[in-house]
Design a protein around this motif. Structure first.
Motif, PDB file in Angstrom:
ATOM      1  N   ASP A 197       1.245  -0.849  -0.422  1.00 60.24           N
ATOM      2  CA  ASP A 197      -0.364  -0.171   0.143  1.00 60.24           C
ATOM      3  C   ASP A 197       0.416   1.387  -0.253  1.00 60.24           C
ATOM      4  OD1 ASP A 197      -2.555  -1.331   0.058  1.00 60.24           O
ATOM      5  OD2 ASP A 197      -3.203  -1.361   2.019  1.00 60.24           O
ATOM      6  N   TYR A 198       0.282   2.292  -0.514  1.00 56.44           N
ATOM      7  CA  TYR A 198       1.093   3.313  -0.568  1.00 56.44           C
ATOM      8  C   TYR A 198       1.636   3.673   0.501  1.00 56.44           C
ATOM      9  CZ  TYR A 198       0.887   8.698  -2.192  1.00 56.44           C
ATOM     10  OH  TYR A 198       1.347  10.186  -2.182  1.00 56.44           O
ATOM     11  N   GLU A 199       1.494   4.082   1.960  1.00 54.49           N
ATOM     12  CA  GLU A 199       1.494   5.021   2.639  1.00 54.49           C
ATOM     13  C   GLU A 199       3.156   3.537   3.159  1.00 54.49           C
ATOM     14  OE1 GLU A 199      -0.472   3.516   6.636  1.00 54.49           O
ATOM     15  OE2 GLU A 199      -1.556   1.352   5.989  1.00 54.49           O
ATOM     16  N   TYR A 200       3.036   3.088   2.700  1.00 54.79           N
ATOM     17  CA  TYR A 200       4.285   2.121   3.095  1.00 54.79           C
ATOM     18  C   TYR A 200       5.913   2.380   1.851  1.00 54.79           C
ATOM     19  CZ  TYR A 200       0.975  -0.930   5.729  1.00 54.79           C
ATOM     20  OH  TYR A 200       0.156  -0.776   6.417  1.00 54.79           O
ATOM     21  N   MET A 201       5.605   3.456   1.576  1.00 55.65           N
ATOM     22  CA  MET A 201       6.659   3.719   0.577  1.00 55.65           C
ATOM     23  C   MET A 201       7.116   5.328   1.308  1.00 55.65           C
ATOM     24  SD  MET A 201       5.724   5.204  -3.661  1.00 55.65           S
ATOM     25  CE  MET A 201       4.014   3.998  -3.679  1.00 55.65           C
ATOM     26  N   THR A 202       8.387   5.644   0.756  1.00 52.93           N
ATOM     27  CA  THR A 202       9.090   6.203   1.845  1.00 52.93           C
ATOM     28  C   THR A 202       9.054   7.459   0.554  1.00 52.93           C
ATOM     29  OG1 THR A 202      10.910   5.910   0.010  1.00 52.93           O
ATOM     30  CG2 THR A 202      10.999   4.976   2.231  1.00 52.93           C
ATOM     31  N   ILE A 203       8.750   8.982   1.725  1.00 53.72           N
ATOM     32  CA  ILE A 203       8.936   9.808   0.461  1.00 53.72           C
ATOM     33  C   ILE A 203       9.711  10.093  -0.494  1.00 53.72           C
ATOM     34  CG2 ILE A 203       9.093  12.217   0.552  1.00 53.72           C
ATOM     35  CD1 ILE A 203       8.098  11.770   4.126  1.00 53.72           C
ATOM     36  N   GLN A 204      10.993   9.455  -0.467  1.00 51.61           N
ATOM     37  CA  GLN A 204      11.530   9.229  -1.576  1.00 51.61           C
ATOM     38  C   GLN A 204      11.244   8.642  -2.563  1.00 51.61           C
ATOM     39  OE1 GLN A 204      15.403   7.331  -0.692  1.00 51.61           O
ATOM     40  NE2 GLN A 204      16.449   8.990  -1.880  1.00 51.61           N
ATOM     41  N   ALA A 205      10.713   7.291  -2.079  1.00 52.14           N
ATOM     42  CA  ALA A 205      10.140   6.760  -3.446  1.00 52.14           C
ATOM     43  C   ALA A 205       8.828   7.285  -4.246  1.00 52.14           C
ATOM     44  CB  ALA A 205       9.272   5.292  -2.721  1.00 52.14           C
ATOM     45  N   LYS A 206       8.064   8.508  -3.558  1.00 51.21           N
ATOM     46  CA  LYS A 206       7.171   8.632  -3.976  1.00 51.21           C
ATOM     47  C   LYS A 206       7.276   9.717  -5.004  1.00 51.21           C
ATOM     48  CE  LYS A 206       3.279  11.742  -2.060  1.00 51.21           C
ATOM     49  NZ  LYS A 206       4.045  13.051  -2.150  1.00 51.21           N
ATOM     50  N   THR A 207       8.459  10.433  -4.651  1.00 48.14           N
ATOM     51  CA  THR A 207       8.894  11.935  -5.640  1.00 48.14           C
ATOM     52  C   THR A 207       9.413  11.157  -6.538  1.00 48.14           C
ATOM     53  OG1 THR A 207      10.098  12.632  -3.181  1.00 48.14           O
ATOM     54  CG2 THR A 207      10.405  13.274  -5.328  1.00 48.14           C
ATOM     55  N   ALA A 208      10.684   9.715  -6.736  1.00 49.17           N
ATOM     56  CA  ALA A 208      10.802   9.109  -8.001  1.00 49.17           C
ATOM     57  C   ALA A 208       9.913   9.174  -8.556  1.00 49.17           C
ATOM     58  CB  ALA A 208      11.898   8.228  -7.250  1.00 49.17           C
ATOM     59  N   GLU A 266      22.085   7.733 -16.174  1.00 47.78           N
ATOM     60  CA  GLU A 266      22.161   7.931 -14.537  1.00 47.78           C
ATOM     61  C   GLU A 266      20.988   6.689 -13.873  1.00 47.78           C
ATOM     62  OE1 GLU A 266      21.435  11.485 -13.338  1.00 47.78           O
ATOM     63  OE2 GLU A 266      21.588  11.354 -11.082  1.00 47.78           O
ATOM     64  N   ILE A 267      21.683   6.578 -12.589  1.00 46.96           N
ATOM     65  CA  ILE A 267      21.116   5.122 -11.757  1.00 46.96           C
ATOM     66  C   ILE A 267      20.867   5.937 -10.983  1.00 46.96           C
ATOM     67  CG2 ILE A 267      20.947   3.160 -11.068  1.00 46.96           C
ATOM     68  CD1 ILE A 267      22.511   2.321 -13.227  1.00 46.96           C
ATOM     69  N   GLU A 268      19.582   6.024  -9.917  1.00 48.23           N
ATOM     70  CA  GLU A 268      19.627   5.845  -8.142  1.00 48.23           C
ATOM     71  C   GLU A 268      18.709   5.173  -7.837  1.00 48.23           C
ATOM     72  OE1 GLU A 268      18.594  10.042  -7.473  1.00 48.23           O
ATOM     73  OE2 GLU A 268      17.581   9.556  -5.631  1.00 48.23           O
ATOM     74  N   ILE A 269      19.135   4.347  -6.634  1.00 51.73           N
ATOM     75  CA  ILE A 269      18.287   3.665  -6.082  1.00 51.73           C
ATOM     76  C   ILE A 269      17.754   3.282  -5.070  1.00 51.73           C
ATOM     77  CG2 ILE A 269      19.164   1.162  -5.192  1.00 51.73           C
ATOM     78  CD1 ILE A 269      21.792   1.124  -6.803  1.00 51.73           C
ATOM     79  N   VAL A 270      16.869   3.809  -4.965  1.00 53.09           N
ATOM     80  CA  VAL A 270      15.265   3.991  -3.963  1.00 53.09           C
ATOM     81  C   VAL A 270      15.466   2.977  -3.517  1.00 53.09           C
ATOM     82  CG1 VAL A 270      13.604   4.790  -3.266  1.00 53.09           C
ATOM     83  CG2 VAL A 270      14.733   5.768  -5.160  1.00 53.09           C
ATOM     84  N   PRO A 271      16.025   3.577  -1.407  1.00 57.68           N
ATOM     85  CA  PRO A 271      15.769   1.220  -0.738  1.00 57.68           C
ATOM     86  C   PRO A 271      14.056   1.926  -0.500  1.00 57.68           C
ATOM     87  CG  PRO A 271      17.050   3.007   0.496  1.00 57.68           C
ATOM     88  CD  PRO A 271      16.838   3.752  -1.132  1.00 57.68           C
ATOM     89  N   GLY A 272      13.455   0.754   0.252  1.00 57.86           N
ATOM     90  CA  GLY A 272      12.267   0.346   0.158  1.00 57.86           C
ATOM     91  C   GLY A 272      12.807  -0.526   1.846  1.00 57.86           C
ATOM     92  N   VAL A 273      10.447  -0.154   2.384  1.00 57.97           N
ATOM     93  CA  VAL A 273      11.659  -1.169   3.788  1.00 57.97           C
ATOM     94  C   VAL A 273      10.873  -2.956   3.093  1.00 57.97           C
ATOM     95  CG1 VAL A 273       9.895  -2.127   5.719  1.00 57.97           C
ATOM     96  CG2 VAL A 273      10.473   0.381   5.409  1.00 57.97           C
TER      97      VAL A 273
END
Lengths: 247, 247
Positions: free
Chosen positions: A12-23, A102-109
């Motif tokens: 679900d949306y709420e488990y995403m980081t703000i960084q992931a949402k922005t990406a 450019e590659i940016e790795i966005v970590p998650g839970v």
């Protein structure tokens, strides 16, 4: 010309980081496994989507790389973390064959953490994360990792504990662990973490051996200190007798 | 009357999940280690804050529990995840001594994941997370965990690799690992993950042995497959020869 590899957490949306949402917001194109694309589609509706079924990872990664090389901003999504059993390593390997971008790795839970929070606090001390899938790893290596983790008294989080073709793998793993661990070692599992149908079960290692779980389940095997407290799986850190150092 | 135990990730706002942000917004009181309170204060300015220095975890947890029991909504914040070396287990243990109240554990991106993303994709396959702090764990247990993880060819993420009193612990750990692993095993570390002064270094196990890191550093020891690709630390999953199963 940028490729984000985004871990979006449990679902679900709420488990995403703000960084992931922005990406994802910044991206023109979002690529991923069909099920995961369905999860994010509702929240990022103005995007171009590209989904492939489960076993087409390399194709999906190449497609995302090629879209980025066309000058687009692309997100390749993974459930949980983008590194832990995710697509980040595959993209970094494949990128060698292409011109620089450019590659940016966005970590998650990852599921060990989100599932752990549902069960209580099983991973409060040293732990191992082991996948029971032998599609990528010979079974004897998995078995050795289980044995050493048990001998080291590590809490263990098991990913991919089962599949249609591997329905007895959790039983095999538990039998191996029972050579080292007490039958009443506190264990638990969480199915569909953070999604509809979430289900958490606390049990013992001996009982877990005869339980059936599916591929959307993450399993936790306690260490010698893990206890059940009020229906929660808790591995104490020893704070009550000693003091913590920073993390 | 609710207590959230919130892992807020590496530090900056963007590394927090939306669930963590919502929990902090809903809270009247936010409690935590002084440094972490300073990190969140700017974004949640209309809250009551309670901070205690590093070694006062039990006091801080009891204070948060008692505030919740007064009827308030309280968040207790931890960096990284709230479970992994976090305060969730301590709260669940202490809660036994109090009347019932609602506890919600909010997971976050722990340093193994956020640091891994900075370095590349070191944790793409089975791994162990081990703290080198012997304040809570006898050194011989830590040593046994290092030995077994190396024998099992697990990637290792080391937390608390150093402190003023333990300045040679990383060297000791590397020396133990060198009994099992190649000298040129790909290793890396990240200092101040997601914060000002972030610094990532790729190296080999033999070189790491003689390096000095501080307590704000997370260290990664590759397995036998881990490679350096374009300055990134990558543990392949074997996708390119075989196929993935879901996670």
């Amino acid at each position: 010309m940028k490729l984000y590899i985004v871990g979006f957490g449990a679902g679900d949306y709420e488990y995403m980081t703000i960084q992931a949402k922005t990406a994802l917001e910044e991206s023109q194109v979002i690529a991923g496994y069909t099920t995961y694309i369905d999860l994010v589609k509702d929240y990022f509706y103005d995007k171009e989507f590209y989904s492939t079924p489960m076993k087409k990872e390399e194709e999906r990664c190449r497609w995302a790389i090629e879209e980025a090389l066309k000058g687009k901003t692309v997100s390749l999504v993974c459930s949980g973390d983008s590194g832990v059993y995710g697509l980040a390593s595959l993209v970094l390997e494949l990128a060698e064959e292409y011109p620089p971008f450019e590659i940016e790795i966005v970590p998650g839970v990852t599921a060990a953490l989100s599932g752990g929070a549902v069960l209580g606090a099983p991973l409060s001390h040293d732990f191992a994360v082991i996948s029971l899938s032998d599609l990528l790893t010979p079974w004897d290596k998995i078995e050795s990792r289980l044995r050493h983790s048990a001998m080291a008294d590590l809490v263990i989080s098991l990913y991919n504990p089962s599949s249609k073709k591997r329905s007895d793998y959790l039983k095999r793993a538990c039998s191996i662990l029972l050579e080292y661990l007490r039958e009443d070692t506190v264990c638990g599992y969480v199915k569909n973490i953070g999604r509809e149908g979430e289900e958490a079960v606390l049990t013992t290692l001996n009982q877990l051996k005869d339980m059936t779980v599916d591929m959307f389940t993450t399993v936790f095997i306690g260490n010698s200190d893990t206890r059940e407290i009020n229906g929660k799986m808790v591995t104490p850190r020893g704070y009550r007798i000693q003091r913590e150092e920073s993390r």
